[in-house]
Design an enzyme around this catalytic site. Structure first.
Site, PDB file in Angstrom:
ATOM      1  N   ASP A   1      -4.884  -1.906  11.228  1.00 62.57           N
ATOM      2  CA  ASP A   1      -5.160  -1.767   9.778  1.00 62.57           C
ATOM      3  C   ASP A   1      -4.200  -2.670   8.940  1.00 62.57           C
ATOM      4  O   ASP A   1      -3.114  -2.907   9.441  1.00 62.57           O
ATOM      5  CB  ASP A   1      -4.829  -0.358   9.335  1.00 62.57           C
ATOM      6  CG  ASP A   1      -5.086  -0.010   7.969  1.00 62.57           C
ATOM      7  OD1 ASP A   1      -5.567  -0.987   7.295  1.00 62.57           O
ATOM      8  OD2 ASP A   1      -5.077   1.036   7.430  1.00 62.57           O
TER       9      ASP A   1
ATOM     10  N   GLY B   1      -3.071  -2.908   6.310  1.00 61.96           N
ATOM     11  CA  GLY B   1      -1.851  -2.205   5.461  1.00 61.96           C
ATOM     12  C   GLY B   1      -2.521  -1.876   3.905  1.00 61.96           C
ATOM     13  O   GLY B   1      -1.898  -1.478   3.103  1.00 61.96           O
ATOM     14  N   GLY B   2      -3.899  -2.152   3.741  1.00 62.30           N
ATOM     15  CA  GLY B   2      -4.597  -1.577   2.525  1.00 62.30           C
ATOM     16  C   GLY B   2      -4.240  -0.431   2.150  1.00 62.30           C
ATOM     17  O   GLY B   2      -4.013   0.052   0.989  1.00 62.30           O
TER      18      GLY B   2
ATOM     19  N   ASP C   1      -7.574  -5.446   1.961  1.00 62.71           N
ATOM     20  CA  ASP C   1      -8.400  -4.898   0.886  1.00 62.71           C
ATOM     21  C   ASP C   1      -7.717  -4.015  -0.131  1.00 62.71           C
ATOM     22  O   ASP C   1      -6.474  -3.487   0.133  1.00 62.71           O
ATOM     23  CB  ASP C   1      -9.586  -4.150   1.564  1.00 62.71           C
ATOM     24  CG  ASP C   1      -9.015  -2.968   2.051  1.00 62.71           C
ATOM     25  OD1 ASP C   1      -8.147  -2.970   2.804  1.00 62.71           O
ATOM     26  OD2 ASP C   1     -10.000  -1.711   2.279  1.00 62.71           O
TER      27      ASP C   1
ATOM     28  N   GLY D   1     -12.345   3.078   1.772  1.00 59.75           N
ATOM     29  CA  GLY D   1     -12.195   3.729   0.487  1.00 59.75           C
ATOM     30  C   GLY D   1     -13.124   5.108   0.620  1.00 59.75           C
ATOM     31  O   GLY D   1     -13.212   5.506  -0.439  1.00 59.75           O
TER      32      GLY D   1
ATOM     33  N   ASP E   1     -11.321   6.412  13.207  1.00 59.12           N
ATOM     34  CA  ASP E   1     -10.064   6.665  13.286  1.00 59.12           C
ATOM     35  C   ASP E   1      -9.268   7.770  12.510  1.00 59.12           C
ATOM     36  O   ASP E   1     -10.028   8.003  11.504  1.00 59.12           O
ATOM     37  CB  ASP E   1      -8.943   5.645  13.194  1.00 59.12           C
ATOM     38  CG  ASP E   1      -8.600   5.228  11.902  1.00 59.12           C
ATOM     39  OD1 ASP E   1      -7.695   5.698  11.183  1.00 59.12           O
ATOM     40  OD2 ASP E   1      -9.646   4.635  11.031  1.00 59.12           O
TER      41      ASP E   1
END
Length: 376
Positions: free
Chosen positions: A92, A94-95, A146, A221, A271
């Site tokens: 990922d 880090g967003g 993002d 999101g 995940d």
């Protein structure tokens, strides 16, 4: 990296595929255990490979950047060698951590300034830096940087955020194309669809992401507090637009029933921290429903943890013994519960794959949906 779509269900949008990476093959649909800081909590790598049989795990750029840091990871030859795990890894960007640090970060067009949760030090992530850090980490699949919007989220904010995520994506691809993998194997960049729970924004974002013609695509999101109906509606909307021939990754989802419903909508990869987080609190997912092993009703229940379970711990230990370990806060209890929950998730998606291929997925899913939603 190459994705091959092998079979499509006739009664739903469920798919069975095969994703080939330089660190091995992944059969989809697949669930990825979350190894945030280079470890899946409570489970060692031998158990991940042999007991749980995970085909891919997830690491997190934010946490790995802070500890052990890029210098250590690069000196080790990347995350695979550092943790001695030779199967595929996804990171990922880090967003999501930026989203979760809402009280200690500032978002601008250039990037995100944030404060470390460890020592309070300040750091700055740009799309370019997120790519560079993930190059050093060395994951097979890396995510675009993002902004994950909260729920609920104002429409205008969601729109501005989505547009910025798209601009950040352009910068991610530019940086990706101007750099190379450090360790001699391919890394694939997945862009992320955003747009909160607004259908028109999700459609616009999905079209933008589809036009990038990347090796795979992600949906972000969601699973941030919205009702399941919104989760499914937005997932369906996006899957109608994302290319059929590319793998689709739904980030941060979810419960066993969420997985089954979203597989039916056309998702290939998942995940979630839920299996290990719930395990630490004594909440077990089983083939017959959810168990709170701390309840007194299990105190003298000497039957196996899950008679239908796929891991050896399911049959070796009793509910009563696991309850005792969890109640006394023994580390072994967390380990057993974590192995059980992860093995259950992996077995669930594996069975879904079998059912998609043999044409019984929808009927099986409907039966399992009722079972898995129960509290025992």
């Amino acid at each position: 990296m190459h994705f091959e779509l092998l079979h499509r269900d006739k009664k739903s949008q469920a798919r069975a595929g095969k994703l080939q990476t330089d660190h091995g093959e992944i059969e989809t649909p697949i669930f990825m255990p979350v190894g945030t800081a280079g470890t899946v909590k409570g489970v060692n790598q031998l158990e991940i490979e042999n007991e749980i049989n995970a085909q891919i795990i997830l690491g997190n750029t934010y946490h790995l950047f802070l500890r052990p840091g890029t210098e250590v990871l690069e000196a080790a030859g990347g995350l695979h060698k550092f943790i001695n795990y030779n199967r595929p890894i996804l990171t990922d960007s880090g967003g999501y951590q930026v989203y979760s640090l809402s009280g200690s970060r500032k978002i601008t067009e250039e990037g995100v300034k944030f404060q470390s949760h460890i020592d309070g030090s300040y750091h700055f992530f740009t799309p370019e830096r997120a790519i560079d850090i993930q190059r050093v980490i060395g994951a097979d699949i890396i995510m675009a940087f993002d902004e994950c919007t909260p729920y609920p989220c104002d429409y205008q904010y969601a729109k501005r955020s989505m547009k910025m995520t798209h601009r950040w994506l352009d910068r991610c691809f530019k940086q990706m194309n101007s750099t190379k993998s450090k360790y001699g194997y391919e890394q694939a960049l997945f862009p992320i669809v955003q747009g909160s729970v607004y259908k028109d924004l999700r459609q616009e974002s999905a079209k933008y992401i589809a036009d990038q013609d990347s090796l795979g695509n992600a949906i972000g999101g969601l699973s941030v507090g919205e009702p399941d109906d919104d989760l499914y509606s937005m997932t369906e909307t996006v899957c109608e637009i994302l290319p059929i021939e590319k793998p689709r990754y739904l980030m941060g989802v979810g419960t066993p029933t969420n997985l089954l419903e979203c597989i039916a909508l056309g998702i290939d990869m998942f995940d979630c921290v839920m299996p290990t987080r719930n395990a630490r609190h004594g909440l077990l997912f089983t083939s017959e429903g959810t168990i709170n092993i701390k309840n007194k009703k299990w105190e003298k229940d000497f039957s196996p943890i899950d008679p239908n379970g796929t891991s050896s711990v399911d049959h070796f230990y009793s509910k009563a013994y696991l309850r005792h370990l969890i109640k006394t806060k023994e580390n072994l209890g967390i380990q057993i519960a974590s192995i059980h929950n992860l093995a259950f998730y992996l077995a669930l998606v594996k069975e879904a794959r079998v059912r998609i291929i043999d044409g019984t997925f929808t009927d099986w899913k409907n039966t399992m949906f009722k079972k898995l939603g129960q509290r025992l």
